[in-house]
Design a protein around this motif. Structure first.
Motif, PDB file in Angstrom:
ATOM      1  N   VAL A   2      40.271  37.561  49.915  1.00 27.18           N
ATOM      2  CA  VAL A   2      41.540  36.935  50.268  1.00 27.18           C
ATOM      3  C   VAL A   2      42.622  37.997  50.410  1.00 27.18           C
ATOM      4  CG1 VAL A   2      43.326  35.315  49.517  1.00 27.18           C
ATOM      5  CG2 VAL A   2      40.915  34.799  49.082  1.00 27.18           C
ATOM      6  N   VAL A   3      43.332  37.917  51.585  1.00 28.98           N
ATOM      7  CA  VAL A   3      44.467  38.816  51.795  1.00 28.98           C
ATOM      8  C   VAL A   3      45.766  38.028  51.969  1.00 28.98           C
ATOM      9  CG1 VAL A   3      43.012  40.619  52.798  1.00 28.98           C
ATOM     10  CG2 VAL A   3      44.059  38.903  54.295  1.00 28.98           C
ATOM     11  N   ALA A  33      48.822  35.374  43.329  1.00 28.05           N
ATOM     12  CA  ALA A  33      48.362  36.570  42.601  1.00 28.05           C
ATOM     13  C   ALA A  33      46.971  36.366  42.015  1.00 28.05           C
ATOM     14  CB  ALA A  33      49.352  36.917  41.499  1.00 28.05           C
ATOM     15  N   GLU A  34      46.613  35.091  41.725  1.00 25.93           N
ATOM     16  CA  GLU A  34      45.310  34.817  41.118  1.00 25.93           C
ATOM     17  C   GLU A  34      44.156  34.999  42.093  1.00 25.93           C
ATOM     18  OE1 GLU A  34      45.240  31.390  38.115  1.00 25.93           O
ATOM     19  OE2 GLU A  34      46.903  30.824  39.415  1.00 25.93           O
ATOM     20  N   PHE A  45      35.361  31.340  45.552  1.00 27.57           N
ATOM     21  CA  PHE A  45      35.857  30.927  44.235  1.00 27.57           C
ATOM     22  C   PHE A  45      36.163  29.434  44.186  1.00 27.57           C
ATOM     23  CE2 PHE A  45      39.751  31.867  46.557  1.00 27.57           C
ATOM     24  CZ  PHE A  45      40.609  30.862  46.176  1.00 27.57           C
ATOM     25  N   LEU A  46      36.294  28.774  45.351  1.00 22.08           N
ATOM     26  CA  LEU A  46      36.581  27.344  45.359  1.00 22.08           C
ATOM     27  C   LEU A  46      35.327  26.497  45.129  1.00 22.08           C
ATOM     28  CD1 LEU A  46      39.045  27.092  48.373  1.00 22.08           C
ATOM     29  CD2 LEU A  46      39.616  26.884  45.967  1.00 22.08           C
ATOM     30  N   LEU A 104      32.454  20.221  49.260  1.00 25.21           N
ATOM     31  CA  LEU A 104      33.048  19.827  47.986  1.00 25.21           C
ATOM     32  C   LEU A 104      33.540  21.076  47.278  1.00 25.21           C
ATOM     33  CD1 LEU A 104      33.614  17.424  46.078  1.00 25.21           C
ATOM     34  CD2 LEU A 104      31.455  17.973  44.926  1.00 25.21           C
ATOM     35  N   ASN A 105      34.851  21.214  47.081  1.00 27.89           N
ATOM     36  CA  ASN A 105      35.464  22.352  46.405  1.00 27.89           C
ATOM     37  C   ASN A 105      36.136  21.892  45.114  1.00 27.89           C
ATOM     38  OD1 ASN A 105      34.648  24.318  48.179  1.00 27.89           O
ATOM     39  ND2 ASN A 105      36.548  24.324  49.361  1.00 27.89           N
ATOM     40  N   TYR A 106      36.622  22.892  44.355  1.00 31.03           N
ATOM     41  CA  TYR A 106      37.247  22.598  43.057  1.00 31.03           C
ATOM     42  C   TYR A 106      38.589  23.292  42.975  1.00 31.03           C
ATOM     43  CZ  TYR A 106      32.826  20.638  41.499  1.00 31.03           C
ATOM     44  OH  TYR A 106      31.695  19.860  41.377  1.00 31.03           O
ATOM     45  N   ARG A 107      39.575  22.569  42.425  1.00 35.33           N
ATOM     46  CA  ARG A 107      40.900  23.157  42.235  1.00 35.33           C
ATOM     47  C   ARG A 107      40.916  24.027  40.981  1.00 35.33           C
ATOM     48  NH1 ARG A 107      42.092  17.815  44.040  1.00 35.33           N
ATOM     49  NH2 ARG A 107      43.198  17.878  46.068  1.00 35.33           N
ATOM     50  N   GLN A 108      42.039  24.631  40.770  1.00 30.26           N
ATOM     51  CA  GLN A 108      42.171  25.548  39.628  1.00 30.26           C
ATOM     52  C   GLN A 108      41.988  24.820  38.301  1.00 30.26           C
ATOM     53  OE1 GLN A 108      44.607  25.928  37.157  1.00 30.26           O
ATOM     54  NE2 GLN A 108      44.138  28.041  36.495  1.00 30.26           N
TER      55      GLN A 108
END
Length: 963
Positions: A200-201, A216-217, A225-226, A254-258
């Motif tokens: 990620v940029v 920043a994360e 990472f999702l 299917l993704n996941y939030r923080q």
């Protein structure tokens, strides 16, 4: 919303990071068109356009990549104004303009043809402003459906308009970069930029809101990472392969939030290549589709529920069919393709009238739903009952968007109910009525007899020597005999006659519609002969029986008591059985027929002394003289009083009516002969019941005319409506035969029903007579003059004469004459009178009837109504034929002088309004095309004021005279 393909994103990026050839504005055009395409992808079913103001304040089309060329040419050169569409109004008011219904919004009046031709049903436009807030142009989205923008779409419009302003009017490259960054910040879809190794940029704010991460994360992390434990491995592998091969990827994952909550993410990932074709970055556009996937699942469940055993019909707000299920097709026979776009009226059977459907839709509009039983028609023409429920569906704004109808065929239930009802009312052996049904039918038959002044015969019938047959051949054969007897009774009686079995071998017959007792004996004789013929039973058994009958006649006996009527018939049957050995006929009457003379004394008086013909003159307004007379029947009472037809006709029978018509016609011919010295062209009209028209009637007319020296054209037969006789082909043939003799025909009481109006073009009619109810009530209902004028035009178009009956007062005569009716009849002309009085009237009584011009308020109202109709017609066809300047002065108009003759209080009040009316007429002289409709509206308003003033004066005068 659907995001633009990667090639359009590349065009946007290229336009930001590379120098464009040509001028700055030309170089920006590609970028602006890319932004338009982006907006179109983000808003399904919409076209984007950018228009810029030139030095003369005219909007010029700058970018519209998806708009058809023909529409582009029409839009280019649009001048801002209140009717110049969304863009023209956005420039005019320096604010966003969102039009959701272009075909009805007045702001689109100047572009309505464009909207209709290209199906642009909604248009949202927002100004493009410079840094000082000045309007430089507009950015717009035009939709193929009627809708208003939601909050996200408004943000999209405003953000892209701001970006376009920066792109077009910032000269430096960093300004473009800021525009692009602003666009990325503004859009609601997440945008993620990674390097070639998928680290990620960059992420825009929408992505951060979507994922719950801080920038920043995630900077430097791999985009995987999702993903989480329930992410589909096959989708994960498909995504990996596409990126590894440098291909575009579209799909849901299917993704996941923080915080660990899962969501369905719609991915659109495209590679970005440098000038050598090497992948330098990946651009990912992401959108949360969890709700839409849940909606899709619910829709799938709804679709399964839609295909139930119940018929389902869905229409739009205009009640046009948009969807039906298979059960609908199975019940009605119609497929969706056959009914799409039609209304449910295609199913109507005709069993319910328009009032039923109006009441049904009123309840739906009031309550939002309706349910009940209704009869519809299948595609094959079969009529069937159904239970129907209709529900109105509202959109988010509370407006009805659809109607849903659920129904199921209740033919089986109705048939079962009918079977149970029949079993409850019918004898199970013979299927004749049982005692319960007999009581109900007897009550209805009594009411019909009262209403029609007819006789009702109740016949108690019993089989002679039935018991020996039953004993000899068995009960089965006895039952078979009863069934055969029941069938012979049906075969030899009319369908309107009721038959019941009380039990054993006892039957009851109800014979209706008898005009006199003489009609009954042939019926009983026919029954006796039919029932006494041999019967062939099973096993070759043949038997023969006799019958006995007891007869009670209503209203001669029983005094209206139905149980007593049956008891008297039973007693008469007993008397018939007692006299079986000596009787000449198998029936016995309870009451002798002489009682009819006690019940109908006027019938007897008519038969002994006949009627007198009295005559009422018909006035010709054009020639100013009496041109015809109507012959009316009068009967002298015992005390010498004169009885009108309404008092004695109800007691006469059909044969009496025929005799009455003959007497009136004969006396009318004698009257014409007696009046020949005064007017050899005077005609007479005689009322004729169409039911009497036949061969016998024709012969009678011919014989009477042969015995007189009267021209047949001086005889007019006025036809009275009677059932459906005038609708039958045979009736029209008989009327043509009458016409062939030379007599003339008139249709009476026109306006009392639609049926007579519909017959006018089919029947050989010479005159029509306006129903008295419309004329007699004109002082209470002056508005009925419109109906009089309409019938006058109808009679003129059919080339038949119109006679107005019921002209009872001078004011009514005044109004009807002003309206243009030529022939008048009523008390205001003369009352009906015997022949001697008529002769005196013709000699000396006509002079007071001659007058010119309206003399009453009602006449002036009719005059003004007629003049305004002529004025309105002239304005529609060619207003130049009017001398408008002279009409400015109302004193040039005859109506003005007629008003001045009224009492001063009425005249002053009406003249004030009348002057305003003429001012409205004269205003047309200075009117151009732009103000034409306003002048017409003002003229109609002044006409209503004048009509209301006249009506108020009429009502005041009527109230004063009644006190």
């Amino acid at each position: 919303m659907v995001w633009a393909p990667v090639r359009e994103w590349e065009a946007i990026l290229d336009s930001v990071v590379q120098d464009q050839s040509g001028t700055a504005l030309d170089g920006a055009r590609d970028l602006v068109e890319s932004l338009c395409l982006l907006a179109e992808r983000l808003t399904e079913g919409a076209l984007a356009s950018v228009m810029l103001l030139d030095g003369e304040g005219v909007l010029r089309l700058f970018a519209a990549p998806s708009v058809p060329e023909a529409a582009r040419e029409r839009l280019d050169g649009l001048r801002p104004g209140p009717e110049s569409g969304s863009c023209g109004n956005a420039v005019l008011c320096n604010d966003s303009v969102f039009v959701s219904q272009t075909l009805r919004d007045p702001r689109w009046a100047g572009l309505r043809d464009l909207a209709e031709e290209f199906t642009l049903l909604a248009c949202w436009s927002t100004p493009i402003r410079n840094s000082y807030g000045n309007v430089l142009g507009t950015f717009a989205l035009s939709s193929f459906t009627e809708r208003a923008p939601n909050r996200e779409q408004v943000r999209l419009l405003e953000s892209i308009a701001a970006v376009i302003a920066d792109v077009l009017f910032q000269e430096e490259r960093d300004g473009r970069d800021r525009c692009f960054a602003a666009a990325l910040r503004a859009i609601d879809e997440g945008v993620l930029l990674t390097d070639a190794e998928q680290r990620v940029v960059y992420a825009n704010p929408a992505f951060l809101r979507l994922s719950g991460y801080e920038l920043a994360e995630i900077l430097g992390k791999n985009c995987r990472f999702l993903q989480g434990p329930d992410t589909d491995p096959a989708t994960r592998q498909s995504l990996h392969d596409a990126l590894a091969e440098g291909r575009v990827f579209h799909g849901d994952i299917l993704n996941y939030r923080q915080d660990g909550t899962p969501f369905w993410n719609a991915l659109n990932i495209s590679p970005v290549r440098d000038a050598q074709g090497h992948i330098t970055h990946f651009v990912s556009v992401q959108r949360d589709v969890t709700l839409s996937r849940r909606t899709e699942q619910e829709l799938r469940l709804s679709a399964q529920a839609f295909e139930t055993q119940e018929g389902i019909l869905i229409t739009d707000a205009q009640r046009r069919i948009v969807k039906v299920n298979q059960a609908f097709t199975r019940v009605t026979g119609y497929t969706l393709e056959e009914v799409r776009g039609l209304t449910p009226a295609i199913l109507q059977s005709g069993n319910q009238d328009a009032d039923f459907y109006e009441a049904m839709w009123r309840e739906i509009e009031r309550e939002g739903a309706w349910q009940g039983e209704i009869w519809n028609r299948r595609k094959n023409g079969e009529v069937y009952p159904e239970f129907l429920s209709i529900t109105a569906v509202q959109d988010g704004n509370g407006q009805v968007s659809h109607y849903i109808g659920h129904f199921f065929d209740i033919s089986y239930h109705k048939a079962r109910e009918a079977t149970l009802e029949r079993l409850a009312r019918h004898d199970p052996l013979t299927d004749l009525l049982n005692r319960r049904a007999l009581d109900e039918e007897l009550l209805r038959a009594q009411r019909r007899a009262d209403a029609q002044e007819r006789l009702l015969a109740v016949v108690m019938l019993d089989l002679d020597d039935f018991k020996p047959i039953n004993d000899r051949y068995g009960h089965d054969q006895g039952d078979a005999l009863l069934v055969l007897v029941a069938q012979r009774l049906r075969d030899h009686l009319r369908r309107s006659d009721a038959i019941a079995r009380l039990g054993g071998d006892e039957f009851v017959l109800m014979l209706e519609d008898l005009r006199q007792l003489d009609e009954l004996e042939p019926i009983l004789d026919k029954l006796q002969r039919a029932l006494c013929q041999p019967y062939r039973l099973r096993d070759g058994v043949e038997v023969q029986i006799g019958v006995s009958m007891g007869v009670s006649i209503y209203p001669f006996s029983a005094q209206g008591n139905l149980d007593e009527l049956l008891r008297e018939a039973d007693q008469a049957l007993f008397a018939a059985k007692q006299q079986k050995g000596q009787r000449l006929r198998p029936w016995s009457f309870w009451e002798p027929p002489q009682s009819a003379r006690r019940l109908y004394p006027l019938r007897e008086r008519f038969r002994t002394q006949g009627v007198e013909a009295w005559f009422q003159p018909v006035w010709d307004q054009q020639s100013g003289r009496v041109v015809g007379i109507e012959a009316l029947a009068r009967l002298r009472g015992d005390d010498g009083s004169v009885l009108a037809p309404g008092e004695f006709l109800p007691q006469l029978q059909e044969t009496d009516i025929f005799d009455l018509t003959n007497q009136i016609l004969e006396q009318s011919l004698t009257a014409l002969t007696a009046l020949d010295d005064l007017d050899p062209e005077l005609w007479v009209s005689v009322n004729l019941d169409p039911q009497l028209i036949g061969i016998t009637c024709l012969k009678c007319v011919q014989q009477m005319l042969q015995g007189q020296r009267i021209a047949p054209q001086r005889i007019v037969f006025e036809l009275l409506e009677s059932g459906d006789f005038l609708d039958r082909r045979l009736a029209q043939d008989h009327l043509l035969d009458l016409k062939a003799i030379g007599v003339r025909l008139a249709l009476d009481d026109i306006g009392s029903g639609y049926s007579s109006l519909l017959r006018l073009k089919e029947l050989p009619i010479d005159k029509i007579k306006l129903d008295q109810s419309f004329v007699r009530g004109l002082e209470e209902r002056p508005g009925d003059l419109h109906f009089v004028e309409a019938l006058l035009e109808l009679s003129s178009s059919l080339n038949v004469e119109l006679v107005a009956e019921g002209v009872e007062t001078a004011a009514i005569r005044d109004a009807v004459a002003v309206a243009g009716v030529r022939y008048l009849q009523g008390y205001a002309i003369a009352r009906p009178m015997p022949l001697d009085a008529l002769r005196n009237f013709l000699v000396s009584g006509c002079e007071p009837l001659r007058q010119s011009g309206p003399r009453s308020l009602l006449g002036i109202y009719a005059e003004q109504m007629s003049e305004h109709a002529v004025l309105r017609k002239a304005l529609r066809q060619s207003w130049t034929i009017l001398d408008l300047p002279s009409l400015r002065d109302p004193q040039n108009c005859p109506t003005y002088r007629d008003i001045c003759r009224l009492p001063d209080a009425d005249a002053q009040r009406i003249l004030a309004v009348y002057r305003d009316y003429h001012e409205a007429i004269a205003a047309f002289a200075d009117t151009d095309a732009r103000h034409w409709m306003q002048r017409v509206a003002e003229l109609e308003r002044q006409h209503r004021r004048l009509s209301d003033a006249l009506l108020d004066a009429i009502r005041t005068a009527s109230a004063t005279s009644s006190q």
